[in-house]
Design an enzyme around this catalytic site. Structure first.
Site, PDB file in Angstrom:
ATOM      1  N   TYR A 111     -73.942  58.101  70.235  1.00 38.85           N
ATOM      2  CA  TYR A 111     -73.854  57.240  69.050  1.00 38.85           C
ATOM      3  C   TYR A 111     -74.604  55.931  69.289  1.00 38.85           C
ATOM      4  O   TYR A 111     -75.362  55.462  68.429  1.00 38.85           O
ATOM      5  CB  TYR A 111     -72.379  56.988  68.760  1.00 38.85           C
ATOM      6  CG  TYR A 111     -72.074  56.098  67.588  1.00 38.85           C
ATOM      7  CD1 TYR A 111     -72.190  56.568  66.279  1.00 38.85           C
ATOM      8  CD2 TYR A 111     -71.627  54.788  67.777  1.00 38.85           C
ATOM      9  CE1 TYR A 111     -71.877  55.753  65.197  1.00 38.85           C
ATOM     10  CE2 TYR A 111     -71.308  53.972  66.708  1.00 38.85           C
ATOM     11  CZ  TYR A 111     -71.434  54.455  65.420  1.00 38.85           C
ATOM     12  OH  TYR A 111     -71.132  53.656  64.351  1.00 38.85           O
ATOM     13  N   LYS A 163     -77.732  54.451  67.160  1.00 34.42           N
ATOM     14  CA  LYS A 163     -77.584  53.165  66.490  1.00 34.42           C
ATOM     15  C   LYS A 163     -78.487  52.097  67.095  1.00 34.42           C
ATOM     16  O   LYS A 163     -79.025  51.232  66.394  1.00 34.42           O
ATOM     17  CB  LYS A 163     -76.124  52.707  66.551  1.00 34.42           C
ATOM     18  CG  LYS A 163     -75.178  53.488  65.657  1.00 34.42           C
ATOM     19  CD  LYS A 163     -75.571  53.400  64.200  1.00 34.42           C
ATOM     20  CE  LYS A 163     -74.483  53.920  63.268  1.00 34.42           C
ATOM     21  NZ  LYS A 163     -74.930  53.913  61.847  1.00 34.42           N
TER      22      LYS A 163
END
Length: 325
Positions: free
Chosen positions: A166, A170
Site C-alpha cells: 500500500y 501511495k
C-alpha cells in the site's frame, strides 16, 4: 471571503461509493458541481463488485437537487479508467476536476506479501492514477483548465508496518503528481497530493499483527490521541480536498496532510549537507562516514521544484562552505 462554489464545474471522484470519496462527491454537488460518482462496489480488500454503492450516492445527490451520474468501471484497467472519464465527457462535455481516491488494502508482513497482495494494490492505487488521470489530463489540456488531486497516505510518507504494498502504491503519488503539476503548468492544470486520515471500512482489513514490530508498537502506544475524538471522520478531510481542487486554490506541486482537523503542507526538502573538496576526485567512503552527521543535519534546506533546482542548491552550499568562490 466569498463562498467557494463549483458552479459549472464537472468533477470525477473515484471510489466515491463510501467513506472519503462519498463525502467529497456530496459536498462538491452541494456547492454546484456536476459529479461522476465512480465506484466498483468491491469490499475493503477489493473483492466483488456492485452498482449499489455508486448509485446510492447519486440518488442522494439528486434528492438534494444536485446533478450526478454513476459509473461502476474498474479504475485498475486502462479501459475502465478511460470509461470513467468518458462518462463525464458524454454527459456534460468536459471534466474540470479529478479526485483519484479509489483504493483498498491487503495487509501482510513485507517478507510474506504475495503477488495477489502486491499487484492488485499497485493496480488500484498507482496504475489507476494513470488510467484515469491520462484521459482526464488530455481533456483538461484541451480546455486550458484542470484540478487533479491524488490521494496519498501517511503510511507511505512516514511508514506503516505491514503495509509495504500500500505504501509503495501511495508513495508513488508524490512523483506522479509532481510531474503532472510541472507539465500541467503550461496548460492551466494544477496537481497536488493529499494525505487524509479517517476511520473507514478499510479498518476491517487491518489486523493488530503489525504490533509485533517493537518500534512501531512503541510509537502507537505513546501516541497522543487527545485531539482525535469525533474528528477522525471523512468530513474533517473534505474541506482541504475540495479547496485543493477549487478555482480559488493556486497551489500546485504540493503534498498536504489532513489529520484530526490539523491541516499542513508536508515537504520533501534537501538539507544543505556536506560538499566534498573542489576538483574532480570523488570523496572516499571514509570521507562520507566522517561527515555523515553533517549530511544528516537538516540545518539550512532547499525545496527543489525540479531536479535542476538541486544543482543550484548544491552550488549555494558549496559557496557557503568555501568549496567554490
Amino acid at each position: 471571503m466569498d463562498k467557494i462554489t463549483f458552479e459549472d464545474r464537472v468533477a470525477v471522484v473515484t471510489g466515491a461509493g463510501n467513506g472519503l470519496g462519498r463525502d467529497y462527491a456530496l459536498e462538491l454537488a452541494r456547492r454546484g458541481a456536476k459529479v461522476v460518482v465512480n465506484d466498483l462496489g468491491g469490499s475493503g480488500s477489493g473483492e466483488g463488485a456492485s452498482a449499489s454503492a455508486a448509485q446510492a450516492v447519486v440518488e442522494e445527490i439528486r434528492a438534494a437537487g444536485g446533478e450526478a451520474v454513476a459509473n461502476t468501471n474498474s479504475v485498475a484497467t486502462r479501459e475502465g479508467g478511460a470509461a470513467v472519464i468518458q462518462t463525464a465527457l458524454d454527459t456534460w462535455g468536459k471534466i474540470d476536476i479529478l479526485i483519484s481516491n479509489a483504493g483498498f488494502l491487503r495487509n501482510n508482513r513485507f517478507e510474506d506479501l504475495t503477488d495477489e497482495q502486491i499487484d492488485p494494490i499497485i493496480n488500484v492505487h498507482l496504475k489507476a492514477a494513470f488510467y484515469v488521470g491520462q484521459p482526464a489530463y488530455r481533456a483538461m489540456r484541451a480546455a486550458g483548465y484542470g484540478r487533479i488531486l491524488f490521494t496519498g497516505s501517511a503510511s507511505a510518507m512516514f511508514g506503516h508496518a505491514w503495509q509495504a504494498n500500500y505504501a509503495a502504491g501511495k508513495g508513488a503519488m508524490l512523483g506522479l503528481s509532481n510531474v503532472v503539476a510541472l507539465e500541467g503548468s503550461a496548460y492551466g492544470i494544477q496537481s497536488n497530493v493529499m494525505l487524509p486520515t479517517a476511520s473507514s471500512r478499510l479498518e476491517a482489513e487491518m489486523t493488530p499483527g503489525f504490533m509485533e514490530i517493537p518500534q512501531f508498537a512503541k510509537s502507537f502506544e505513546k501516541a497522543d490521541f487527545s485531539i482525535a475524538e469525533g474528528r477522525v471522520v471523512p468530513e474533517f478531510n473534505t474541506p482541504l480536498a475540495l479547496y485543493l481542487v477549487s478555482e480559488a486554490c493556486t497551489a500546485t506541486h504540493g503534498v498536504y496532510s489532513s489529520n484530526c482537523g490539523r491541516y499542513a503542507r508536508v515537504r520533501i526538502c534537501a538539507a544543505e549537507g556536506w560538499v566534498s573538496p573542489a576538483g574532480d576526485v570523488p570523496p572516499t567512503l571514509e570521507d562520507i562516514a566522517s561527515h555523515f552527521g553533517q549530511i544528516e543535519e537538516l540545518g539550512d534546506y532547499s525545496e527543489p521544484m525540479t531536479p535542476y533546482d538541486e544543482f543550484t542548491s548544491a552550488v549555494k552550499a558549496a559557496r557557503k562552505q568555501g568549496v567554490l568562490a
